[in-house]
Design an enzyme around this catalytic site. Sequence first.
Site, short mmCIF file in Angstrom:
data_model
loop_
_atom_site.label_atom_id
_atom_site.label_comp_id
_atom_site.label_asym_id
_atom_site.label_seq_id
_atom_site.Cartn_x
_atom_site.Cartn_y
_atom_site.Cartn_z
N HIS A 19 0.84 -1.20 0.00
CA HIS A 19 0.00 0.00 0.00
C HIS A 19 0.88 1.24 0.00
O HIS A 19 1.21 1.79 1.05
CB HIS A 19 -0.93 -0.03 1.23
N HIS A 21 1.20 4.74 -2.67
CA HIS A 21 0.79 5.44 -3.90
C HIS A 21 2.05 6.09 -4.46
O HIS A 21 2.70 6.89 -3.77
CB HIS A 21 -0.25 6.52 -3.58
N HIS A 213 -9.66 0.66 -1.11
CA HIS A 213 -9.52 1.44 0.12
C HIS A 213 -10.89 1.45 0.81
O HIS A 213 -11.88 1.91 0.23
CB HIS A 213 -9.15 2.89 -0.19
N GLU A 216 -11.18 3.29 6.23
CA GLU A 216 -10.15 4.24 6.68
C GLU A 216 -10.89 5.32 7.49
O GLU A 216 -10.73 5.43 8.69
CB GLU A 216 -9.43 4.84 5.46
N ASP A 293 1.74 4.12 2.59
CA ASP A 293 0.66 4.90 1.98
C ASP A 293 1.18 6.04 1.10
O ASP A 293 1.26 5.91 -0.10
CB ASP A 293 -0.31 5.40 3.06
N ASP A 294 1.51 7.17 1.73
CA ASP A 294 2.02 8.34 0.98
C ASP A 294 3.22 8.89 1.76
O ASP A 294 3.11 9.91 2.46
CB ASP A 294 0.91 9.41 0.87
N1 HPA Z 1 -6.87 7.11 1.18
C1 HPA Z 1 -7.58 7.29 0.08
N2 HPA Z 1 -7.03 7.70 -1.05
C2 HPA Z 1 -5.72 7.93 -1.09
C3 HPA Z 1 -4.95 7.77 0.02
C4 HPA Z 1 -5.55 7.33 1.23
O1 HPA Z 1 -4.93 7.14 2.28
N3 HPA Z 1 -3.68 8.10 -0.34
C5 HPA Z 1 -3.71 8.44 -1.65
N4 HPA Z 1 -4.96 8.35 -2.11
ZN ZN Z 2 -3.83 4.70 0.27
#
Ligand code: HPA
Ligand code: ZN
Length: 354
Positions: A19, A21, A213, A216, A293-294
């Site tokens: 996970h 991006h 996703h 969250e 994630d990012d």
């Molecule tokens: N959630 C949803 N979309 C996303 C995320 C996330 O954490 N990171 C990049 N796009």
């Molecule tokens: Zn994500």
Amino acid sequence: MCQTTLHEFLHNLPKCEHHVHLEGCLTPQLIFQLAQKNNTPLPDPATNPAYESIEALTSRYHHFTSLDDFLAFYFQGMSVLIHESDFEDLAWNYFVKASKDGIHHAEVFFDPQVHMDRGVEYTAVVNGFVNGCKRAERELGLSTRLILCFVRHLPVSSARGVYEEALKKGDFEVDADRVHGIGWSSTEVGPPKDMFRELYASAKAKGIPLTAHAGEEGDPSYISTALELGATRIDHGIRLVEDTQLMKRIAEEGILLTVCPLSNVRLRCVESLDQVPIRTFLDNNVKFSINSDDPAYFGGYILDNYCAVQEAFGLSIRDWRRIAEDSVKCSWIGEARKVELLGRIEECVMRYSK
Ligand code: HPA
Ligand code: ZN
């Protein structure tokens, strides 16, 4: 810096990332650099002071108030990516960092719709990212998988457009070895939960692996909807703990959650890292991997996430072995590669268990 006694073990433990991006690997430094190179203006600092400098932008990233607050910066940031080489370099830089952190296998997301929406050709995006993946396989010995994400803030017709283009180009063909799965991401609460019902049904019928996703910010019904539509993996999924029946089902079916602890804290899905339900998942036999994630937005790559979990939960080598093994077993790779990676984990665990 991580203070745990297991730091060296966690660094050397063979890891899989499921996970991340690729656009979430764009650092403020690179955003400013590419904006200048590609002549893509950033927002006027007079109206958005976060864009005054690299430092101002970095500091704004410490104050996200929600997923959507973050997404505004994430989509703005990626607007500096124009050429195929920009995408390739971005992916390559991630893989170099990933390899240094002890990642052996990486499954990475990208958002072609968002790039196409601003006029960048599908082929520039996909060729760039595929080239980055192939270079990482050749030069770093990683295995990689590229996962195309549909985004929930754009119309379904836009997702259909990119899906049809990918099909037309043969990018989902197993032999093409280019795009290996589909996910969905972006704004969770708001758009219809099942907006990709038809597209997921079509992809499932073609045997394309699906993830989503869910859970969250959204409640557990977002997770059950994703499963109903054909997802065999759930990205984030931390709100699963609010539905014990569903949690039991996910444990029994061996569905992997791709948990992103530092992301959850930065986006205020939890108040602090010890609120991420790591212990609950372990106790209830829910399979999960730990991911970044990012990383350019949330202050840490995969090893930082492993260390943060260790600092909050004080897990044992045995717990980590289970996390690492589940990560391999639930990866979208063939049996031979799984056996190879499981062997490396065993070796590492033996070395640190003496
Ligand atoms: N959630 C949803 N979309 C996303 C995320 C996330 O954490 N990171 C990049 N796009
Ligand atoms: Zn994500």
